[in-house]
Design a protein around this motif. Structure first.
Motif, PDB file in Angstrom:
ATOM      1  N   ALA A  59       0.820  -1.210   0.000  1.00  0.00           N
ATOM      2  CA  ALA A  59       0.000   0.000   0.000  1.00  0.00           C
ATOM      3  C   ALA A  59       0.857   1.265   0.000  1.00  0.00           C
ATOM      4  O   ALA A  59       0.323   2.372   0.166  1.00  0.00           O
ATOM      5  CB  ALA A  59      -0.921  -0.009   1.206  1.00  0.00           C
ATOM      6  N   ASP A  60       2.189   1.083  -0.161  1.00  0.00           N
ATOM      7  CA  ASP A  60       3.145   2.205  -0.176  1.00  0.00           C
ATOM      8  C   ASP A  60       3.113   2.997   1.132  1.00  0.00           C
ATOM      9  O   ASP A  60       3.264   4.227   1.141  1.00  0.00           O
ATOM     10  CB  ASP A  60       2.841   3.139  -1.358  1.00  0.00           C
ATOM     11  CG  ASP A  60       3.056   2.445  -2.695  1.00  0.00           C
ATOM     12  OD1 ASP A  60       4.079   1.744  -2.838  1.00  0.00           O
ATOM     13  OD2 ASP A  60       2.195   2.582  -3.576  1.00  0.00           O
ATOM     14  N   LYS A  61       2.912   2.268   2.235  1.00  0.00           N
ATOM     15  CA  LYS A  61       2.957   2.890   3.551  1.00  0.00           C
ATOM     16  C   LYS A  61       4.246   2.436   4.260  1.00  0.00           C
ATOM     17  O   LYS A  61       4.357   1.302   4.708  1.00  0.00           O
ATOM     18  CB  LYS A  61       1.745   2.482   4.390  1.00  0.00           C
ATOM     19  CG  LYS A  61       0.421   2.950   3.822  1.00  0.00           C
ATOM     20  CD  LYS A  61      -0.724   2.485   4.696  1.00  0.00           C
ATOM     21  CE  LYS A  61      -2.079   2.930   4.137  1.00  0.00           C
ATOM     22  NZ  LYS A  61      -3.195   2.454   4.988  1.00  0.00           N
ATOM     23  N   PHE A  62       5.214   3.339   4.323  1.00  0.00           N
ATOM     24  CA  PHE A  62       6.522   2.991   4.905  1.00  0.00           C
ATOM     25  C   PHE A  62       6.751   3.655   6.274  1.00  0.00           C
ATOM     26  O   PHE A  62       7.857   3.588   6.815  1.00  0.00           O
ATOM     27  CB  PHE A  62       7.638   3.412   3.938  1.00  0.00           C
ATOM     28  CG  PHE A  62       7.545   2.747   2.597  1.00  0.00           C
ATOM     29  CD1 PHE A  62       7.982   1.448   2.423  1.00  0.00           C
ATOM     30  CD2 PHE A  62       6.990   3.413   1.507  1.00  0.00           C
ATOM     31  CE1 PHE A  62       7.890   0.833   1.177  1.00  0.00           C
ATOM     32  CE2 PHE A  62       6.895   2.804   0.276  1.00  0.00           C
ATOM     33  CZ  PHE A  62       7.341   1.508   0.093  1.00  0.00           C
ATOM     34  N   ASP A  63       5.697   4.285   6.810  1.00  0.00           N
ATOM     35  CA  ASP A  63       5.856   4.930   8.121  1.00  0.00           C
ATOM     36  C   ASP A  63       6.044   3.926   9.249  1.00  0.00           C
ATOM     37  O   ASP A  63       6.648   4.243  10.285  1.00  0.00           O
ATOM     38  CB  ASP A  63       4.626   5.803   8.429  1.00  0.00           C
ATOM     39  CG  ASP A  63       4.487   6.942   7.430  1.00  0.00           C
ATOM     40  OD1 ASP A  63       5.512   7.288   6.799  1.00  0.00           O
ATOM     41  OD2 ASP A  63       3.373   7.465   7.275  1.00  0.00           O
TER      42      ASP A  63
END
Length: 317
Positions: A59-63
């Motif tokens: 989901a392109d969530k790298f936090d």
């Protein structure tokens, strides 16, 4: 080239550019995984990650990843497992997660760590310094209290004993009579008022047999010498001496026969009574702490200076 072929080439180029613009790390990896027929749990098992973390990557969530270094490692291994183009995936990741932010963050974290360590070291140093200062003050107060409680005007028992052993004559102390000491003027210097007293024995007058005095009648004859001596000896033997001490004091007391009645350092609070043949010879190291009675009558020692060895005989003439 026909117009139809030219249109096809143009459509392919636009499609490729559109795909390059819209391609993301998550989309590339998800498409490759689905093409391989693998599930998210399969990828999570091979990468040893939580399935939720794999979903975040797609989901392109790298936090949720602690650092950009870990993110690049996870994405590279993911691309290798699903057979995606590693170079393309890493290029997309570089645009989505800039790597230049990491050194600055690490430098700031390292600086913060050093500052915290230096602050703790400084606090420990100050704490040690404060404790040492407190101990020094406590030692000084105790020393001052102990020094205040010591009467330096009084000689110690060792000093008194040494002075007595050496003797007043060897020390250069003059010998004066008790009567002379009592008659001394008030302004007489303290170093001249010496406490040693030498009372000469009474000298009996002698009667010459050839004296012109007329002989006494029988009823006026003096008592026999033996009876007089016996009476004098009996009276002298009845003499008593009492000494009460308010402080430690070295003393020595001998009677007329040379018998030592008291000798040594006596502690404060003691009361000593001795009987012997008068006159008594006394050596008192600290006369200011001694209360003296001879045959029940008080004998004042106030004329003897403190810190001096008193030498005198009793009874006083």
């Amino acid at each position: 080239m026909t117009d139809k072929q030219q249109d096809l080439i143009t459509e392919d180029t636009v499609e490729q550019e559109s795909r390059d613009i819209t391609a993301t790390v998550g989309g590339i990896l998800q498409a490759a995984r689905e093409a391989k027929g693998l599930t998210i749990d399969d990828i999570a098992g091979r990468l040893h990650l939580r399935p939720s973390l794999v979903r975040d990557i797609e989901a392109d969530k790298f936090d949720g990843i602690s650092s950009a270094t870990y993110a690049r490692g996870y994405v590279r291994n993911y691309a290798r497992i699903v057979g995606a183009d590693v170079s393309e995936v890493m290029a997309c990741l570089a645009q989505q997660v800039p790597s230049e932010a990491e050194p600055a963050m690490q430098s700031f974290s390292r600086k913060t760590t050093h500052q915290a360590r230096d602050s703790r070291l400084m606090m420990v140093t100050w704490l040690i310094a404060i404790v040492l200062a407190a101990l020094l003050v406590l030692w000084w107060v105790q020393k001052s209290t102990m020094s205040t409680g010591i009467d330096l005007s009084r000689p110690s028992a060792e000093e008194v004993a040494a002075a007595v052993e050496l003797g007043a004559t060897a020390a250069g102390e003059p010998v004066v009579d008790t009567a002379a000491l009592a008659d001394a003027p008030a302004d007489m210097p303290a170093d001249v008022m010496v406490e040693e007293t030498a009372v000469p024995a009474a000298i009996e007058p002698t009667t010459d047999a050839s004296s012109s005095n007329p002989p006494l009648s029988a009823d006026k004859q003096p008592a026999e010498p033996s009876e007089t001596a016996t009476a004098s000896t009996a009276d002298a033997a009845d003499a008593s001496l009492k000494l009460s001490l308010s402080g430690d004091c070295w003393m020595k007391v001998t009677d007329a026969t040379g018998k030592v009645l008291i000798n040594g350092v006596k502690e404060a609070g003691r009361s000593i009574t001795v009987n012997g043949t008068a006159p008594f010879n006394l050596v008192v190291g600290a006369p200011q702490v001694v209360t003296l009675q001879y045959n029940g009558e008080n004998v004042s020692l106030a004329d003897y200076p403190a810190g001096k060895v008193a030498r005198f005989s009793l009874p006083l003439e």
